[in-house]
Design an enzyme around this catalytic site. Structure first.
Site, mmCIF file in Angstrom:
data_model
loop_
_atom_site.group_PDB
_atom_site.id
_atom_site.type_symbol
_atom_site.label_atom_id
_atom_site.label_comp_id
_atom_site.label_asym_id
_atom_site.label_seq_id
_atom_site.Cartn_x
_atom_site.Cartn_y
_atom_site.Cartn_z
ATOM 1 N N GLU A 1 -12.867 -1.886 1.623
ATOM 2 C CA GLU A 1 -12.579 -1.606 0.223
ATOM 3 C C GLU A 1 -11.793 -2.743 -0.416
ATOM 4 O OE1 GLU A 1 -13.832 0.812 -1.429
ATOM 5 O OE2 GLU A 1 -14.543 2.092 0.175
ATOM 6 N N ASP B 1 -15.474 -1.277 -10.984
ATOM 7 C CA ASP B 1 -16.222 -1.682 -9.794
ATOM 8 C C ASP B 1 -17.619 -2.168 -10.183
ATOM 9 O OD1 ASP B 1 -17.845 0.560 -10.181
ATOM 10 O OD2 ASP B 1 -17.160 1.603 -8.379
#
Length: 135
Positions: A5, A14
């Site tokens: 991550e 994102d």
């Protein structure tokens, strides 16, 4: 999970435009949110416990620890609803643990596109999963 991550202490969008912070947290994240590394670490620890519990509600098979770690990592990334509806978990619950591990590489898309980082992550999770079955 942190290795995949990555840590970003300031909120960002994102790859598919979802507001995200820390180690991939998306719940309740708004533009301008900011956390310390310690807060992000604590958040990740809480989330891992929550995602493992969610996985436990639909994974009925007894699996080796390394496979379990790989599946919790995958569930953290794809979400418990998608995980619980998956062919991967159907195979695991039917006793086809190798087949379940081999489903992981199929989960390498975001926004309908193959993402290199997800491909790398899934191959790593698959390797961990299969190695656990050898032991």
């Amino acid at each position: 999970m942190g290795q995949w991550e990555g840590l970003r202490t300031e909120a960002y969008r994102d790859i598919v435009g979802v507001w995200t912070v820390c180690y991939g947290e998306t719940k309740g994240v708004r533009p301008g949110d900011s956390y310390s590394k310690a807060e992000c670490d604590a958040m990740l620890a809480r989330e891992i416990i929550a995602y493992e519990a969610a996985l436990d509600r639909c994974l009925t098979a007894d699996v080796p620890i390394g496979m379990r770690v790989a599946l919790v990592s995958w569930t953290y990334n794809v979400g418990p609803a998608a995980a619980c509806r998956s062919t991967l978990l159907r195979k695991a619950n039917a006793g086809d643990l190798t087949g379940a591990c081999n489903e992981l590489p199929r989960w390498n898309r975001a926004g309908g596109r193959v993402i290199r980082g997800l491909t790398n992550r899934r191959m790593s999770e698959r390797a961990m999963c299969l190695k656990a079955l050898e032991a």
